[in-house]
Enzyme design. Structure first.
Site, short mmCIF file in Angstrom:
data_model
loop_
_atom_site.label_atom_id
_atom_site.label_comp_id
_atom_site.label_asym_id
_atom_site.label_seq_id
_atom_site.Cartn_x
_atom_site.Cartn_y
_atom_site.Cartn_z
N ARG A 104 33.61 -5.88 -9.52
CA ARG A 104 33.26 -4.46 -9.43
C ARG A 104 32.00 -4.07 -10.22
O ARG A 104 31.17 -3.33 -9.71
CB ARG A 104 34.45 -3.58 -9.84
CG ARG A 104 35.71 -3.83 -9.00
CD ARG A 104 36.79 -2.77 -9.18
NE ARG A 104 36.34 -1.52 -8.60
CZ ARG A 104 35.83 -0.53 -9.28
NH1 ARG A 104 35.74 -0.60 -10.60
NH2 ARG A 104 35.41 0.55 -8.68
N GLU A 161 47.71 7.29 1.77
CA GLU A 161 47.45 5.86 1.58
C GLU A 161 46.74 5.58 0.27
O GLU A 161 45.62 5.06 0.25
CB GLU A 161 46.55 5.35 2.72
CG GLU A 161 47.07 5.58 4.11
CD GLU A 161 45.99 5.32 5.18
OE1 GLU A 161 44.80 5.16 4.84
OE2 GLU A 161 46.36 5.28 6.36
N PRO A 162 47.33 5.93 -0.86
CA PRO A 162 46.64 5.65 -2.12
C PRO A 162 46.73 4.16 -2.49
O PRO A 162 47.77 3.53 -2.29
CB PRO A 162 47.42 6.49 -3.14
CG PRO A 162 48.79 6.63 -2.55
CD PRO A 162 48.66 6.54 -1.05
N GLY A 163 45.63 3.63 -2.99
CA GLY A 163 45.63 2.24 -3.46
C GLY A 163 45.29 2.23 -4.93
O GLY A 163 46.10 1.92 -5.81
N TYR A 184 41.45 -3.65 -6.78
CA TYR A 184 40.19 -4.26 -6.34
C TYR A 184 39.66 -5.25 -7.38
O TYR A 184 38.45 -5.41 -7.54
CB TYR A 184 39.15 -3.18 -5.99
CG TYR A 184 39.69 -2.16 -5.00
CD1 TYR A 184 39.98 -2.53 -3.69
CD2 TYR A 184 39.96 -0.84 -5.38
CE1 TYR A 184 40.52 -1.63 -2.79
CE2 TYR A 184 40.50 0.07 -4.49
CZ TYR A 184 40.77 -0.33 -3.19
OH TYR A 184 41.30 0.57 -2.30
N CYS A 217 26.03 -18.37 -12.93
CA CYS A 217 24.58 -18.52 -13.02
C CYS A 217 23.81 -17.43 -12.27
O CYS A 217 23.08 -17.72 -11.33
CB CYS A 217 24.20 -19.89 -12.49
SG CYS A 217 25.06 -21.14 -13.41
N GLU A 218 24.01 -16.21 -12.60
CA GLU A 218 23.11 -15.14 -12.16
C GLU A 218 23.21 -13.97 -13.13
O GLU A 218 24.25 -13.74 -13.72
CB GLU A 218 23.36 -14.69 -10.72
CG GLU A 218 24.75 -14.62 -10.20
CD GLU A 218 24.72 -14.21 -8.71
OE1 GLU A 218 24.14 -13.16 -8.41
OE2 GLU A 218 25.28 -14.95 -7.88
N1 LLP Z 1 42.99 4.03 3.35
C1 LLP Z 1 41.89 3.50 3.91
C2 LLP Z 1 41.71 3.60 5.35
C3 LLP Z 1 40.93 2.86 3.10
O1 LLP Z 1 39.84 2.34 3.66
C4 LLP Z 1 41.14 2.77 1.70
C5 LLP Z 1 40.18 2.10 0.84
C6 LLP Z 1 42.31 3.33 1.17
C7 LLP Z 1 43.21 3.96 2.03
C8 LLP Z 1 42.64 3.29 -0.29
O2 LLP Z 1 41.71 3.97 -1.07
P1 LLP Z 1 41.97 4.15 -2.63
O3 LLP Z 1 43.15 5.09 -2.81
O4 LLP Z 1 42.25 2.82 -3.19
O5 LLP Z 1 40.70 4.72 -3.15
N2 LLP Z 1 36.52 -2.19 -3.41
C9 LLP Z 1 36.18 -0.83 -3.76
C10 LLP Z 1 37.06 0.19 -3.08
C11 LLP Z 1 37.10 0.06 -1.57
C12 LLP Z 1 38.02 1.02 -0.91
C13 LLP Z 1 38.17 0.73 0.54
N3 LLP Z 1 39.11 1.53 1.26
C14 LLP Z 1 36.21 -0.69 -5.28
O6 LLP Z 1 36.45 -1.67 -5.98
O7 LLP Z 1 35.93 0.38 -5.81
#
Ligand code: LLP
Length: 421
Positions: free
Chosen positions: A314, A275-277, A375, A346-347
């Site tokens: 971020r 599950e890469p994001g 993100y 304003c912060e």
């Molecule tokens: N699978 C699950 C269950 C997750 O909770 C996440 C991310 C992913 C996959 C994907 O992870 P990735 O490959 O993107 O690292 N907002 C934060 C990151 C929060 C990640 C939450 N879960 C940031 O901007 O760094």
């Protein structure tokens, strides 16, 4: 590697000058590169070649339907964490059988929605959730395919707000109780217990925590099989990090990660999901902003830009570094300057970078935040009544607005004033 390159002194998104997009849509905005999204998806897909696998893009990273469709057409599945994400994936044409449903607090309504609409599997995170899932499945006369997310108690060595695999985190069931919880699940008529799910955190820059977690998953697979469970699918989560500071970061590559998966889990013959994001979308997007003012402070210069913490949170939230580069290269020989780069909100937290060395900047110049594809837009808000900024997708020499900037009226008119006022 990405497809945002300098050509003849001007930053391009693939073949389109970024300044041309700015002129067409106004600033600030997000721009994504199709070729970069696809390149990163294929790197993962190839890294797992030889194993039965599905790369399920964690759409929380960047969820515009144009991005989902781009990846879905290339063969990606989706990892969703809410009813909204499920419906968005469906709207982008992703089949239910290619959607996995993660998340620590799925509601009865969300479970109902996904089970009736079609789902590849639910990644169950607790016993009470398992009971609700079983009840909804029986009500609908269906059998819900599930994995159970185990918390392997491994330190992912990442920012505390995005680590998920330690026992103090809210995620998954403790691996020490897995045998017991699988036995409960196995006895439920509405569930088909297909496998194990694990996700230990995000922005991992070292493979060791994965190695430790996947070894535990391999042992658990064998134990569960010995107890009679037909474990045939392993969802290994996401989390592989990207180089945010290009000058001094080189996180492991998807190919290294794939080799690790094969080494630790290949012998089990399971279907593998990941599950890469961030690694797919992160370096496939920029946030582009214009300098409003250059302001002389007591001991520093501030670059006040029209993008703010509500557009890209971020840095304020995780002290995250983003490389910030000029869209038009300065004339040769220009002396670099140091700036605090800040937004108009304003912060004081609305600070993107301190003492950042840049080429000299002036009001009206454009800057691009690298690595803002993941993100970025999805975490933006209307704080300070600033409308959400547009998203643009580039493919070769074409670009299209994939989410337009709302008008002030659209934003303001969502409020209703009660009759008594
Ligand atoms: N699978 C699950 C269950 C997750 O909770 C996440 C991310 C992913 C996959 C994907 O992870 P990735 O490959 O993107 O690292 N907002 C934060 C990151 C929060 C990640 C939450 N879960 C940031 O901007 O760094």
């Amino acid at each position: 590697m990405d497809h945002f390159l300098n050509k003849d002194g001007a930053l391009h998104a693939e073949d389109v000058p970024v300044a041309e997009i700015a002129a067409a849509v106004g600033t600030p905005f997000y721009v994504y590169s199709t070729a970069t999204l696809l390149r990163h998806f294929h790197l993962f897909d190839e890294a797992l070649a030889g194993m039965d696998h599905l790369v399920c893009y964690a759409m929380k990273a960047a969820s515009n339907q144009a991005i989902l469709k781009t990846l879905g057409d290339a063969g990606a599945g989706m990892d969703v964490v809410s009813g909204g994400e499920y419906l968005r994936a469906k709207a982008a044409g992703i089949l239910g059988e290619r959607i996995v449903f993660s998340g620590v607090g799925k509601t009865r309504d969300e479970i109902h929605l996904a089970l009736s609409g079609g789902i590849r599997q639910f990644n169950v995170e607790s016993e009470p959730e398992m009971e609700v899932l079983n009840a909804v499945a029986l009500e609908l006369g269906k059998v819900a395919p599930i994995t159970i997310r185990v918390n392997p108690d491994v330190d992912a060595k990442t920012h505390a707000k995005i680590a998920t695999g330690k026992s103090e985190n809210k995620f998954g069931i403790p691996i020490s109780r897995a045998i017991e919880v699988y036995a409960m699940a196995g006895a439920m008529q509405g569930l088909d217990v297909m496998g194990i799910d694990v996700h230990i955190g995000s922005q991992l820059t070292d493979l060791t925590p994965y190695e430790l977690a996947y070894q535990k998953v391999a042992e658990l697979t064998e134990e569960l099989r010995a107890q009679g469970h037909n474990i045939r699918r392993l969802d290994l989560g996401g989390g592989l990090g990207i180089p945010y500071e290009r000058s001094n970061e080189a996180p492991p590559l998807p190919s290294d990660y794939g080799a690790l998966v094969k080494r630790t889990l290949g012998h089990l013959g399971c279907e593998i999901e990941i599950e890469p994001g961030r690694l797919i979308a992160g370096n496939a997007g920029l946030m582009v902003s214009e300098v409003i003012y250059v302001k002389e402070g007591e001991d520093r210069e501030f670059l006040i830009i029209d993008g703010a913490m509500n557009d890209l949170i971020r840095p304020a939230m995780y002290d995250a570094h983003h490389d910030i580069i000029p869209v038009v290269e300065p004339a040769p020989g220009a002396e670099p300057a140091k700036y605090d780069i800040v937004g108009p909100v304003c912060e004081s937290g609305d600070t993107f970078a301190k003492h950042r060395t840049m080429t000299p900047m002036h009001a009206g110049d454009l800057v691009a935040f690298r690595s803002a594809g993941a993100y970025g837009a999805v975490m933006s808000s209307e704080y300070n009544s600033r409308p959400l900024i547009p998203e643009v997708l580039v493919k070769g020499d074409q670009f299209a607005v994939i989410r337009r900037r709302p008008t002030f009226d659209e934003m303001i008119n969502r409020d209703t004033i009660p009759e008594w006022l």
